[in-house]
Design a protein around this motif. Structure first.
Motif, PDB file in Angstrom:
ATOM      1  N   LEU A   2       0.815  -1.207   0.000  1.00  0.00           N
ATOM      2  CA  LEU A   2       0.000   0.000   0.000  1.00  0.00           C
ATOM      3  C   LEU A   2       0.854   1.265   0.000  1.00  0.00           C
ATOM      4  O   LEU A   2       0.519   2.258  -0.652  1.00  0.00           O
ATOM      5  N   ILE A   3       1.979   1.224   0.739  1.00  0.00           N
ATOM      6  CA  ILE A   3       2.874   2.378   0.790  1.00  0.00           C
ATOM      7  C   ILE A   3       3.476   2.631  -0.589  1.00  0.00           C
ATOM      8  O   ILE A   3       3.569   3.778  -1.048  1.00  0.00           O
ATOM      9  N   GLN A   4       3.866   1.569  -1.264  1.00  0.00           N
ATOM     10  CA  GLN A   4       4.443   1.708  -2.601  1.00  0.00           C
ATOM     11  C   GLN A   4       3.409   2.250  -3.586  1.00  0.00           C
ATOM     12  O   GLN A   4       3.721   3.095  -4.444  1.00  0.00           O
ATOM     13  N   LEU A   5       2.165   1.779  -3.482  1.00  0.00           N
ATOM     14  CA  LEU A   5       1.101   2.262  -4.366  1.00  0.00           C
ATOM     15  C   LEU A   5       0.835   3.752  -4.122  1.00  0.00           C
ATOM     16  O   LEU A   5       0.676   4.528  -5.082  1.00  0.00           O
ATOM     17  N   VAL A   9       1.251   6.815  -6.877  1.00  0.00           N
ATOM     18  CA  VAL A   9       0.189   7.767  -7.218  1.00  0.00           C
ATOM     19  C   VAL A   9       0.669   9.199  -7.045  1.00  0.00           C
ATOM     20  O   VAL A   9       0.377  10.077  -7.861  1.00  0.00           O
ATOM     21  N   LYS A  10       1.453   9.444  -6.003  1.00  0.00           N
ATOM     22  CA  LYS A  10       1.913  10.800  -5.720  1.00  0.00           C
ATOM     23  C   LYS A  10       2.985  11.286  -6.687  1.00  0.00           C
ATOM     24  O   LYS A  10       3.055  12.479  -7.000  1.00  0.00           O
ATOM     25  N   ASN A  12       4.269   9.519  -9.795  1.00  0.00           N
ATOM     26  CA  ASN A  12       4.345   9.078 -11.181  1.00  0.00           C
ATOM     27  C   ASN A  12       3.734  10.113 -12.122  1.00  0.00           C
ATOM     28  O   ASN A  12       2.739  10.759 -11.801  1.00  0.00           O
ATOM     29  N   ASP A  13       4.338  10.284 -13.301  1.00  0.00           N
ATOM     30  CA  ASP A  13       3.886  11.279 -14.272  1.00  0.00           C
ATOM     31  C   ASP A  13       2.897  10.731 -15.297  1.00  0.00           C
ATOM     32  O   ASP A  13       2.471  11.457 -16.201  1.00  0.00           O
ATOM     33  N   SER A  14       2.514   9.487 -15.187  1.00  0.00           N
ATOM     34  CA  SER A  14       1.627   8.890 -16.184  1.00  0.00           C
ATOM     35  C   SER A  14       0.209   9.429 -16.042  1.00  0.00           C
ATOM     36  O   SER A  14      -0.188   9.965 -15.010  1.00  0.00           O
ATOM     37  N   GLY A  15      -0.557   9.260 -17.116  1.00  0.00           N
ATOM     38  CA  GLY A  15      -1.945   9.709 -17.095  1.00  0.00           C
ATOM     39  C   GLY A  15      -2.776   8.950 -16.077  1.00  0.00           C
ATOM     40  O   GLY A  15      -3.681   9.514 -15.453  1.00  0.00           O
ATOM     41  N   LEU A  16      -2.471   7.652 -15.902  1.00  0.00           N
ATOM     42  CA  LEU A  16      -3.216   6.850 -14.945  1.00  0.00           C
ATOM     43  C   LEU A  16      -2.981   7.357 -13.520  1.00  0.00           C
ATOM     44  O   LEU A  16      -3.918   7.468 -12.728  1.00  0.00           O
ATOM     45  N   ALA A  17      -1.722   7.688 -13.203  1.00  0.00           N
ATOM     46  CA  ALA A  17      -1.410   8.208 -11.873  1.00  0.00           C
ATOM     47  C   ALA A  17      -2.090   9.558 -11.639  1.00  0.00           C
ATOM     48  O   ALA A  17      -2.611   9.826 -10.547  1.00  0.00           O
ATOM     49  N   ALA A  18      -2.108  10.397 -12.685  1.00  0.00           N
ATOM     50  CA  ALA A  18      -2.772  11.701 -12.561  1.00  0.00           C
ATOM     51  C   ALA A  18      -4.269  11.514 -12.317  1.00  0.00           C
ATOM     52  O   ALA A  18      -4.872  12.232 -11.506  1.00  0.00           O
ATOM     53  N   PHE A  19      -4.885  10.556 -13.024  1.00  0.00           N
ATOM     54  CA  PHE A  19      -6.303  10.259 -12.808  1.00  0.00           C
ATOM     55  C   PHE A  19      -6.549   9.766 -11.385  1.00  0.00           C
ATOM     56  O   PHE A  19      -7.520  10.183 -10.728  1.00  0.00           O
ATOM     57  N   CYS A  20      -5.657   8.927 -10.876  1.00  0.00           N
ATOM     58  CA  CYS A  20      -5.791   8.405  -9.512  1.00  0.00           C
ATOM     59  C   CYS A  20      -5.669   9.523  -8.475  1.00  0.00           C
ATOM     60  O   CYS A  20      -6.377   9.527  -7.465  1.00  0.00           O
ATOM     61  N   THR A  22      -6.487  12.694  -8.961  1.00  0.00           N
ATOM     62  CA  THR A  22      -7.726  13.470  -9.031  1.00  0.00           C
ATOM     63  C   THR A  22      -8.868  12.738  -8.340  1.00  0.00           C
ATOM     64  O   THR A  22      -9.645  13.329  -7.584  1.00  0.00           O
ATOM     65  N   LEU A  23      -8.945  11.438  -8.603  1.00  0.00           N
ATOM     66  CA  LEU A  23      -9.998  10.633  -7.977  1.00  0.00           C
ATOM     67  C   LEU A  23      -9.847  10.614  -6.454  1.00  0.00           C
ATOM     68  O   LEU A  23     -10.837  10.722  -5.721  1.00  0.00           O
ATOM     69  N   ALA A  24      -8.619  10.510  -5.991  1.00  0.00           N
ATOM     70  CA  ALA A  24      -8.368  10.468  -4.553  1.00  0.00           C
ATOM     71  C   ALA A  24      -8.804  11.757  -3.875  1.00  0.00           C
ATOM     72  O   ALA A  24      -9.345  11.742  -2.761  1.00  0.00           O
ATOM     73  N   LYS A  25      -8.584  12.909  -4.543  1.00  0.00           N
ATOM     74  CA  LYS A  25      -8.992  14.196  -3.970  1.00  0.00           C
ATOM     75  C   LYS A  25     -10.503  14.238  -3.767  1.00  0.00           C
ATOM     76  O   LYS A  25     -10.992  14.724  -2.745  1.00  0.00           O
TER      77      LYS A  25
END
Length: 236
Positions: A2-5, A9-10, A12-20, A22-25
């Motif tokens: 979980l810590i690595q995930l 998310v914090k 990574n520059d990928s689109g998936l990480a950016a989406f995550c 935004t979703l987390a906020k």
């Protein structure tokens, strides 16, 4: 895992990480729409309940408890925002028409040979987050006004010698002194008054000042250390 995930998310520059991100906020800070009429009414109800609870607890609970720990006439004591914290041996005397914040600390020096005394006169205001460290005696005469975060330091709590401090020994009698705030004096927000100091009648001490020496009557003092900056006409 979980810590690595979370780190991915914090950072990574990928689109998936950016989406995550935004979703987390949205998930961590969901918003409910304001309903103007309903929430205005709800706020009014909240304030009414709080006011009732504050005043009932003040009259029936906090004020009688403080009176039970004090001597003096204690007439018309107005205590708000709870009950002051009383630490160590301390004899408290309260006059009439005292107004006092419950977010206040009264501390008596445990190493004193005689019970420290806190004497508060008539028509005195003790503001929010005041701290009184009573080494021998602290006196607030009639009509004194103390703003918020005033510290009356009648004893330091630790000895000067670092070896004695490390051993947990008490401060010395030579470090302790009485503090007297004379009739009608006014201490601004964040004022510190050191042991052995007398604030004269009708004097004013500016916000944030550290008072290391006596302040004359009807003087305005300010600074660190506090110095007289103006002399008021008597009775002004």
């Amino acid at each position: 895992m979980l810590i690595q995930l979370k780190q991915w998310v914090k950072t990574n520059d990928s689109g998936l990480a950016a989406f995550c991100r935004t979703l987390a906020k949205y998930l961590l800070n969901p918003q409910f729409p304001e309903l103007p009429g309903f929430h205005v009414l709800l706020y009014t109800l909240h304030k009414t309940i709080f006011w009732l609870w504050h005043n009932i607890s003040r009259v029936l609970y906090f004020t009688p408890i403080l009176k039970s720990q004090a001597k003096g006439s204690k007439k018309n004591l107005y205590l708000y925002s709870g009950l002051p914290l009383i630490l160590g041996p301390l004899e408290i005397t309260l006059g009439d028409n005292v107004r006092m914040s419950g977010v206040t600390t009264f501390s008596g020096r445990a190493a004193s040979k005689h019970t420290p005394q806190l004497i508060i006169g008539n028509n005195v205001d003790v503001g929010w987050q005041n701290t009184f460290a009573v080494g021998g005696k602290i006196v607030l005469e009639n009509d004194v006004r103390l703003a918020g975060r005033v510290f009356l330091a009648g004893y330091p709590g630790h000895p000067v010698d670092n070896v004695d401090r490390a051993l947990g020994l008490a401060d010395l009698d030579s470090q302790v002194g009485d503090i007297v705030i004379k009739q009608g004096a006014w201490l601004g927000t964040g004022v510190t008054v050191l042991a052995g100091v007398t604030i004269g009648q009708g004097a004013i001490v500016g916000a944030g000042s550290v008072v290391t020496k006596d302040v004359p009557a009807f003087a305005i003092a300010a600074g660190n250390p506090a110095k007289v900056v103006k002399q008021l006409p008597q009775g002004e």
